[in-house]
Design a protein around this motif. Structure first.
Motif, PDB file in Angstrom:
ATOM      1  N   ARG A  55     174.093  10.617  38.202  1.00 29.20           N
ATOM      2  CA  ARG A  55     174.867   9.961  37.140  1.00 29.20           C
ATOM      3  C   ARG A  55     174.596  10.601  35.787  1.00 29.20           C
ATOM      4  NH1 ARG A  55     178.185   6.142  38.249  1.00 29.20           N
ATOM      5  NH2 ARG A  55     177.841   4.587  39.896  1.00 29.20           N
ATOM      6  N   LEU A  56     173.345  10.960  35.534  1.00 29.91           N
ATOM      7  CA  LEU A  56     173.015  11.596  34.260  1.00 29.91           C
ATOM      8  C   LEU A  56     173.768  12.908  34.101  1.00 29.91           C
ATOM      9  CD1 LEU A  56     171.380  11.865  31.654  1.00 29.91           C
ATOM     10  CD2 LEU A  56     169.493  12.806  33.026  1.00 29.91           C
ATOM     11  N   ALA A  57     173.725  13.746  35.126  1.00 28.37           N
ATOM     12  CA  ALA A  57     174.444  15.019  35.071  1.00 28.37           C
ATOM     13  C   ALA A  57     175.949  14.779  34.925  1.00 28.37           C
ATOM     14  CB  ALA A  57     174.157  15.829  36.337  1.00 28.37           C
ATOM     15  N   ALA A  77     178.883  18.815  38.236  1.00 31.03           N
ATOM     16  CA  ALA A  77     178.703  18.787  36.787  1.00 31.03           C
ATOM     17  C   ALA A  77     178.292  20.169  36.275  1.00 31.03           C
ATOM     18  CB  ALA A  77     177.647  17.750  36.410  1.00 31.03           C
ATOM     19  N   MET A  78     177.393  20.821  36.991  1.00 31.29           N
ATOM     20  CA  MET A  78     176.954  22.152  36.596  1.00 31.29           C
ATOM     21  C   MET A  78     178.121  23.134  36.648  1.00 31.29           C
ATOM     22  SD  MET A  78     173.774  24.419  38.075  1.00 31.29           S
ATOM     23  CE  MET A  78     174.550  24.768  39.648  1.00 31.29           C
ATOM     24  N   GLY A 101     175.895  24.598  31.890  1.00 33.36           N
ATOM     25  CA  GLY A 101     175.359  23.770  32.961  1.00 33.36           C
ATOM     26  C   GLY A 101     174.285  24.480  33.752  1.00 33.36           C
ATOM     27  N   TYR A 102     174.420  25.802  33.881  1.00 36.00           N
ATOM     28  CA  TYR A 102     173.454  26.622  34.627  1.00 36.00           C
ATOM     29  C   TYR A 102     172.227  26.960  33.793  1.00 36.00           C
ATOM     30  CZ  TYR A 102     172.042  30.298  37.948  1.00 36.00           C
ATOM     31  OH  TYR A 102     171.367  31.060  38.867  1.00 36.00           O
ATOM     32  N   SER A 103     172.327  26.726  32.494  1.00 36.52           N
ATOM     33  CA  SER A 103     171.253  27.087  31.573  1.00 36.52           C
ATOM     34  C   SER A 103     170.191  25.989  31.489  1.00 36.52           C
ATOM     35  CB  SER A 103     171.843  27.324  30.180  1.00 36.52           C
ATOM     36  OG  SER A 103     170.836  27.383  29.199  1.00 36.52           O
TER      37      SER A 103
END
Length: 382
Positions: free
Chosen positions: A251-253, A330-331, A338-340
């Motif tokens: 949920r956070l992501a 999300a990423m 998102g990948y960082s």
């Protein structure tokens, strides 16, 4: 707790989290070591041992209360939720449920204050999902006028194995499942060696535990022969904590990405206007909501004790898959950011992926569900 009491508790948890945990949450996520300072803060706030009975020094709250708390904290500071897991859902829950009065008098105060930490020694090089194939032995041996046991064996994959001050170790008192039980072994006990640190993809560290003629007094036996079923009943609480954090980090992501795609523009419009992304978020939302309901079913049914194996298994599978999918999508939606490591999303993805293995893999969960459906056991052994 009544609904109003729980709402009051969660309000205080959110206020505590914003004041003490929000700042530095991103940096904390990438620290491999256990944060004793945060553990002591959580202990002072009464957030460790939530479901431990009041007569033993805990809060006497329900499992549903503890799940609500860990989810709130995970949304503010994911790494701090790991400490709540250790202080409420991990080996501490089995210990609090089955420990003798003397054992609890000796070790519970420090665990509830956050000044000590209990780890689990369960998996072995040849006993992972097949937990009943464990080989670590407990052989009766008297020393002087004291009865005790000599422990020999190896444990791997233990969460907090580098930092734990006490270990709950699954052992074999003799052949067969009926002779599996558990013992309590303090860090520093002669014959216990903690191996070289290793790291998971999440950055969390662990170390192999070696027991070589490690003698403990009989008073350190938590569950003797025949205790395996009770141990697994206690372990179901660990699975609830696993599921709760997977759901919360998913949920956070998801929420971070929802905000991002509304603000980020490409090709002259916000990313949220692209239907391909809309569908990804819609699917993730349905999965998260469904998993949340299954988790709530599992914990509400456990109001008077430990959660049922079946409902726990269903909840863990649903939360693991929903949490990872939400974090992974999300990423993808956030692209390079998102990948960082400059955002928490990639950390949420790595953590939720690990929980699909830890505490019983999603494949083992499906096996257990199938057994319930067909009303019979399916042996995985050749």
């Amino acid at each position: 707790m009544t609904t109003s009491e729980r709402d009051s508790l969660l309000d205080s948890v959110r206020a505590f989290g914003r004041k003490h945990l929000a700042d530095g949450a991103l940096e904390r996520a990438h620290e491999p070591s256990y944060s004793w300072d945060i553990a002591k803060l959580l202990g002072a706030q009464g957030l460790l041992g939530l479901t431990v009975s009041a007569k033993d020094g805990g809060q006497g709250a329900s499992l549903a209360d503890a799940v609500a708390v860990i989810r709130e904290v995970a949304m503010i500071c994911p790494k701090s939720a790991d400490i709540l897991q250790a202080g409420n859902f991990g080996a501490i829950r089995t210990f609090a449920e089955y420990g003798t009065p003397e054992q609890k008098r000796r070790w519970l105060p420090g665990l509830l204050e956050g000044t000590s930490l209990i780890g689990l020694g369960m998996s072995e090089p040849e006993a992972g999902s097949a937990a009943t194939e464990l080989q670590t032995s407990a052989t009766p041996e008297q020393r002087g006028d004291r009865d005790g046991f000599r422990i020999n064996g190896t444990k791997i994959w233990g969460t907090h194995s580098l930092d734990a001050t006490l270990f709950l170790v699954y052992v074999r008192f003799g052949p067969g499942t009926a002779n599996i039980g558990s013992v309590l072994i303090e860090r520093g006990t002669a014959g216990l060696e903690i191996g070289t640190p290793s790291a998971y993809m999440s950055g969390e560290q662990w170390a192999q535990l070696y027991f070589q003629d490690c003698w403990i007094p009989a008073d350190n036996v938590l569950l003797g022969p025949g205790g395996f079923k009770k141990q697994m009943s206690g372990f179901n609480v660990e699975r609830i904590g696993n599921a709760s954090r997977a759901l919360a980090l998913g949920r956070l992501a998801f929420q971070i990405a929802v905000e991002h795609v509304q603000q980020r523009h490409q090709f002259g419009r916000p990313l949220c206007e692209f239907q391909g992304l809309q569908w990804k978020f819609a699917e993730a939302a349905v999965q998260l909501d469904a998993a949340e309901l299954l988790l709530e079913r599992a914990v509400s049914a456990a109001a008077a004790g430990l959660p049922s194996a079946y409902e726990t298994t269903v909840a863990k599978l649903a939360c693991n898959e929903a949490g990872f999918n939400a974090a992974n999508q999300a990423m993808q939606a956030m692209g390079g950011l998102g990948y960082s490591t400059e955002a928490l999303v990639e950390y949420c993805m790595r953590r939720t992926r690990g929980w699909m293995i830890a505490g019983g893999s999603v494949e083992i969960m499906k096996n257990r569900i199938a057994e319930e459906i067909f009303g019979r056991r399916f042996s995985q052994r050749a």
